[in-house]
Design an enzyme around this catalytic site. Structure first.
Site, PDB file in Angstrom:
ATOM      1  N   SER A  97      74.798  37.312  20.422  1.00 53.46           N
ATOM      2  CA  SER A  97      73.661  37.861  21.155  1.00 53.46           C
ATOM      3  C   SER A  97      72.498  37.939  20.176  1.00 53.46           C
ATOM      4  O   SER A  97      72.609  38.546  19.103  1.00 53.46           O
ATOM      5  CB  SER A  97      74.000  39.244  21.698  1.00 53.46           C
ATOM      6  OG  SER A  97      72.869  39.765  22.358  1.00 53.46           O
ATOM      7  N   TYR A 152      72.722  34.282  29.193  1.00 49.72           N
ATOM      8  CA  TYR A 152      72.100  35.454  29.826  1.00 49.72           C
ATOM      9  C   TYR A 152      70.985  36.026  28.962  1.00 49.72           C
ATOM     10  O   TYR A 152      70.897  35.751  27.764  1.00 49.72           O
ATOM     11  CB  TYR A 152      73.149  36.545  30.111  1.00 49.72           C
ATOM     12  CG  TYR A 152      73.744  37.190  28.882  1.00 49.72           C
ATOM     13  CD1 TYR A 152      73.137  38.286  28.282  1.00 49.72           C
ATOM     14  CD2 TYR A 152      74.917  36.691  28.305  1.00 49.72           C
ATOM     15  CE1 TYR A 152      73.665  38.870  27.144  1.00 49.72           C
ATOM     16  CE2 TYR A 152      75.456  37.269  27.172  1.00 49.72           C
ATOM     17  CZ  TYR A 152      74.819  38.358  26.592  1.00 49.72           C
ATOM     18  OH  TYR A 152      75.334  38.933  25.461  1.00 49.72           O
ATOM     19  N   ARG A 180      38.028  27.125  44.725  1.00 43.44           N
ATOM     20  CA  ARG A 180      39.179  27.092  43.811  1.00 43.44           C
ATOM     21  C   ARG A 180      40.280  27.939  44.442  1.00 43.44           C
ATOM     22  O   ARG A 180      40.001  28.759  45.334  1.00 43.44           O
ATOM     23  CB  ARG A 180      38.818  27.638  42.429  1.00 43.44           C
ATOM     24  CG  ARG A 180      38.440  29.077  42.471  1.00 43.44           C
ATOM     25  CD  ARG A 180      37.913  29.609  41.171  1.00 43.44           C
ATOM     26  NE  ARG A 180      37.276  30.882  41.480  1.00 43.44           N
ATOM     27  CZ  ARG A 180      36.402  31.483  40.734  1.00 43.44           C
ATOM     28  NH1 ARG A 180      36.014  30.952  39.609  1.00 43.44           N
ATOM     29  NH2 ARG A 180      35.902  32.641  41.086  1.00 43.44           N
ATOM     30  N   LYS A 203      36.103  23.740  38.241  1.00 43.20           N
ATOM     31  CA  LYS A 203      34.959  23.587  39.140  1.00 43.20           C
ATOM     32  C   LYS A 203      34.674  22.105  39.414  1.00 43.20           C
ATOM     33  O   LYS A 203      34.537  21.686  40.565  1.00 43.20           O
ATOM     34  CB  LYS A 203      33.736  24.256  38.513  1.00 43.20           C
ATOM     35  CG  LYS A 203      32.555  24.289  39.458  1.00 43.20           C
ATOM     36  CD  LYS A 203      31.380  25.028  38.854  1.00 43.20           C
ATOM     37  CE  LYS A 203      31.635  26.513  38.787  1.00 43.20           C
ATOM     38  NZ  LYS A 203      30.783  27.228  37.872  1.00 43.20           N
ATOM     39  N   HIS A 219      31.736  41.199  40.280  1.00 44.41           N
ATOM     40  CA  HIS A 219      32.290  40.882  38.963  1.00 44.41           C
ATOM     41  C   HIS A 219      33.448  41.821  38.627  1.00 44.41           C
ATOM     42  O   HIS A 219      34.530  41.389  38.220  1.00 44.41           O
ATOM     43  CB  HIS A 219      31.171  41.006  37.918  1.00 44.41           C
ATOM     44  CG  HIS A 219      31.638  40.813  36.521  1.00 44.41           C
ATOM     45  ND1 HIS A 219      32.012  41.859  35.708  1.00 44.41           N
ATOM     46  CD2 HIS A 219      31.858  39.684  35.801  1.00 44.41           C
ATOM     47  CE1 HIS A 219      32.395  41.387  34.552  1.00 44.41           C
ATOM     48  NE2 HIS A 219      32.314  40.068  34.572  1.00 44.41           N
TER      49      HIS A 219
END
Ligand code: PEP
Ligand code: MG
Length: 897
Positions: free
Chosen positions: A780, A868, A339, A25, A455
């Protein structure tokens, strides 16, 4: 002595890139000020000051003096003094953290009013006493709640009483005398709960409000919100002190919120709500019904046109959708906030595409504007309306998705029922920040009031949760836990379905069908076709760019031909993990049981011979589905007992047979064998490579099946690329033993090239990876087991048992089984990659644990240089996108160096 840091910045001193220090803000108020937009003057106290205050419990040295200097400058700019009786300066004290946390922290308006200056304010307002007393009662109410923890309902009840006495439901019908009496009532409430009189000293009001905003960083709902949104807990909030402008000065004043594009669909246009003669909190709290922003054109064309101009300036400047809060004070427009706005997942993709078309951003930036979690949301199913269910009501489609669940009417019931596994829809008139935990627990949120900026809508969108807001036909009675629409009553526990795209509400369960995005990935929709859903074409463009950019390959974890084929359609470039244990369930279980319990070589061989053709057929199917692409087949891994009958059940059936005097010979033999093999910690017992070394012929049969299947596919003109992976290796010798036998079998079958590698899932394997790489062509990472063993957490038990406490204590922000623990498990991964590649420079490295499809973790695997990631079919597109984003981020970071 070192000088104190700069803790306070005037709006003219900041800019949008200072959000770490000034909060979102503060930074954006500064940016708008410097763009020459009409922002009331003010200053921002930094997050650094907040952190210092939260750590020590008192304001850091120098802060007070710096606030003095800036306050004096503000007073000079406005030509008024704080707390002065005849012409007072009033300020708002507003929270604003680095990341937007809508409604989670505190704001106090009208600071500076007291028993004397209320008259001065009335004079400033041309003798409008009603306005002055209304402003004063709002101050006591907000200050009381925020600073002194006075229960908010007490004020609300007093306001209701005043309205009742006047015979009205509208606060605008209260006159100056009513409001003055209300101020007296409020002051009594304040004194009763705060244990002191309402402070008359304006500077004391301001200082206490600043502290309260700092403290609100630790408010329960703020903590919960941060956890949900994964916002770090130690950032603190900035505090902006802004000269008040008034939207409650009569019909030519008002306040509103707006988006520069529809945050739910991305469509360009004017989206917002306006409330005449009101202050900002009235819009969010839903005190009175707002009007659509377009109607402002009729009420105040000049301000409306100016607002439109500012919105376009902001969009071009921020190169993104902005949300805005503004106030009109007697025909003069003031900007109170902007914003880059939160948006739905679909809108994120569509807007990114639009901004590329408008030349505001390029495709690299576009892929940074979306993320894998959003893509995941777009892959959720939507309602199948082919039976044309009749909607019960229609509200605003505030956050898309198809949610089905039992209606509940308060946050506590939502949490309670969700805990016992029920899907619930939280129904409220409107939500407020105290409903947050209930919103998190619910599948969806339905409100009878409020629009796209309420809200409920803002928070639900931020969380990716389905929300229908403002379904005003609903008469919601939260006390009686029911709502009624045209004579139909829904009580707690009744199932309803809500569609967050169309805003429709249905009674009962509406069936669901695949989303358009999944249909596109499946190849059922052509993205280039005319008239295609704009979302599909945006996803298509962004995915194409991610694929063109990413360095990481993406494979899938699949162990059936069907899954492999689907994953391939979703973009998988091979299989990174084909778990073979799943192939031994069902009818084949009995064969495995025979194998394990075999007492003679002959019995064992018989079982293996029966299994071989079945396994070979499994692999043929998978190699065909992945023709031309690598398929990593992992040899059987899990603990043996998973294939044997349950010890308890067997013991009971033997006991029952004895009781009845029946012959239990076979069952007894089985029971004895199962007892013999019973393990206290099966996950650390006879599984993985250990199994292959202990049960002769088991791995050999699997290797033969793989090699023969490959030979068979190749003979049919296919192009299989099998890779054999050995699980749970901790020492190179284990791998060498398996490898030697496997190589013999492969040569024997004439299958051609089959690479052999290992999983890295035991910490010892990571730490001795240099040795292991000598015997492995690839690694792996099995990060599920690696996490289990690095932390010593049983992966089957701990998440439900105590992780909630660990998360509460901040030991970790998210389960390390969900997102890679970079510092611990991640370090093991780094060591293994680095040392493995020293020993074997062309070592291929991937990951096949659950983390392979987790967006955050994909970035880590990119960073450490894996070749990968491999994940479940549905996460393949997510991993592709995140891998693309990771490459762009790396390029951006190296450019800025
Ligand atoms: C792992 O441990 O990460 C893994 C992929 O293997 P599994 O989950 O089958 O143990
Ligand atoms: Mg494992």
């Amino acid at each position: 002595m070192a000088a104190n840091p700069v803790y306070v910045y005037d709006f003219v001193e900041g800019n949008k890139d200072m959000a770490d220090l000034l909060g979102g803000k503060g930074a954006n108020l500064a940016e708008m000020t410097n763009l020459g937009l009409p922002v009331p003057p003010g200053f921002t106290i930094t997050t650094e000051a907040c952190r210092a205050y939260l750590t020590t419990g008192h304001e850091p040295g120098g802060l007070r003096e710096q606030v003095d200097i800036h306050l004096t400058a503000l007073e000079e700019a406005r030509g008024k003094r704080l707390g002065e009786a005849t012409d007072p300066l009033l300020v708002s004290v507003r929270s604003g953290a680095r990341y937007s946390m809508p409604g989670m922290m505190e704001t106090v308006l009208n600071v500076g009013l007291n028993d004397e200056s209320v008259a001065g304010l009335a004079m400033q307002a041309g003798g409008d006493e009603r306005f002055a007393w209304d402003s004063y009662r709002r101050l006591i109410q907000m200050f009381g709640k925020t600073v002194c923890e006075v229960p908010g309902e007490e004020f609300e009840h007093a306001l209701d009483d005043a309205k009742r006495a006047r015979g009205t439901v509208n606060d605008l019908d209260l006159d100056a005398a009513d409001l003055r009496a209300l101020v007296d009532a409020y002051k009594k409430i304040f004194a009763k709960h705060a244990g002191r009189e309402f402070p008359q000293d304006a500077r004391e009001q301001m200082d206490l409000a600043i502290r309260a905003v700092f403290d609100s960083w630790h408010a329960e709902r703020a903590v919960l919100y941060r956890r949900q949104e994964r916002i770090p807990a130690d950032l603190g909030t900035a505090v902006s002190v802004v000269a008040m402008v008034f939207g409650n000065l009569g019909p030519d004043s008002g306040t509103g919120v707006a988006f520069t594009r529809d945050p739910a669909s991305g469509t360009q246009g004017i989206y917002g709500d306006y409330l005449a003669n009101a202050q900002g909190e009235d819009v969010v709290a839903g005190i009175r019904n707002t009007i659509p922003l377009q109607e402002l054109e009729r009420l105040d064309k000049r301000s409306y046109d100016q607002l439109l101009g500012i919105m376009s300036t902001l969009e071009n400047h921020y190169r993104d959708l902005c949300d805005i809060e503004f106030t009109i004070e007697r025909g003069k427009l003031w900007m109170l906030q902007t914003r880059v706005g939160k948006r739905t997942a679909a809108a994120a993709f569509i807007i990114a595409g639009q901004l590329v078309d408008e030349g505001l951003i390029d495709l690299d930036e576009a892929i940074l504007r979306v993320n894998g979690a959003q893509l995941g949301q777009l892959m959720f199913p939507r309602f199948d309306l082919s039976d044309e269910p009749k909607p019960l009501a229609k509200g605003v489609g505030a956050s898309p998705g198809a949610a089905v669940g039992k209606a509940v009417f308060d946050a506590a019931s939502a949490i309670e029922m969700a805990k016992s596994g029920e899907a619930v829809i939280l129904v409220r008139r409107e939500t407020n920040p105290d409903d947050l935990a209930g919103m998190i627990a619910a599948q969806g949120i339905l409100t009878s009031r409020g629009g796209k900026t309420s809200h409920a809508a803002v928070v639900a969108r931020g969380m990716g949760k389905t929300c229908v807001s403002g379904a005003d036909a609903l008469e919601v009675d939260t006390r009686k836990k029911k709502f009624t629409v045209d004579g139909t009553t829904i009580v707690e526990g009744d199932v309803i379905s809500i569609d967050g795209t169309t805003g429709r509400v249905y009674v009962g369960e509406v069936p669901v069908q695949p989303s358009e995005v999944v249909r596109y990935f499946e190849g059922d929709l052509d993205a280039d076709q005319e008239g295609v859903d704009p979302l599909v074409s945006a996803v298509h463009r962004i995915m194409a760019h991610a694929d063109a950019t990413r360095r990481l390959r993406v494979r899938t974890n699949a162990d059936t031909g069907q899954d492999a084929a689907r994953a391939r359609r979703f973009g998988a470039e091979g299989i990174g993990l084909c778990r073979t244990e799943h192939m031994f369930l069902g009818e084949r279980r009995e064969l495995v049981e025979r194998l394990i319990l075999a007492r003679t070589e002959g019995e064992r061989q018989e079982a293996l011979d029966a299994l071989l053709p079945l396994q070979r057929a499994d692999f043929v199917e998978i190699f065909e589905a992945m023709d031309g692409l690598p398929v990593t087949v992992r040899l059987i891994d899990p603990p043996l007992h998973e294939f044997l009958p349950s010890l308890e059940e067997l013991a009971v059936s033997v006991a029952v047979a004895h009781e009845r005097g029946e012959n239990a010979g076979k069952a007894e033999a089985l029971l004895a064998a199962v007892r013999r093999m019973h393990e206290q910690n099966p996950m650390l017992g006879l599984r993985g490579v250990r199994l292959g070394l202990v049960i002769p012929g088991l791995f050999a049969m699997q290797v033969r099946a793989i090699a023969e299947a490959a030979a068979e596919c190749a003979a049919r003109g296919g192009s299989p690329h099998p890779e054999i992976m050995v699980p749970l290796v901790g020492a190179v010798q284990e791998l060498e033993t398996v490898r030697a036998e496997a190589e013999r079998i492969i040569a024997d079958t004439g299958a051609g090239e089959v690479s052999i590698g290992t999983m890295i899932e035991v910490p010892r394997a990571a730490l001795t990876s240099g040795q292991i790489a000598e015997a492995a062509e690839f690694f792996s990472f099995g990060t599920n087991d690696l996490t289990q063993m690095a932390w010593g957490f049983s992966r089957d038990d701990v998440e439900g048992a105590f992780f909630w406490r660990y998360i509460e204590l901040g030991i970790f922000g998210i389960s390390p089984f969900e997102s890679i623990d970079r510092d611990g498990v991640g370090r093991l991964v780094r060591i293994a990659v680095d040392e493995g590649r020293v020993a074997r420079p062309d070592l291929k490295v991937g990951v096949c644990g659950e983390h392979g499809g987790d967006p955050e973790s994909v970035h880590f695997f990119h960073e450490v240089g894996l070749d990968y990631v491999s994940c479940s079919p549905f996460r393949v597109p997510i991993a592709r996108l995140e891998a693309g984003r990771a490459s762009v981020e790396t390029a951006v970071a190296s450019d800025s160096r």
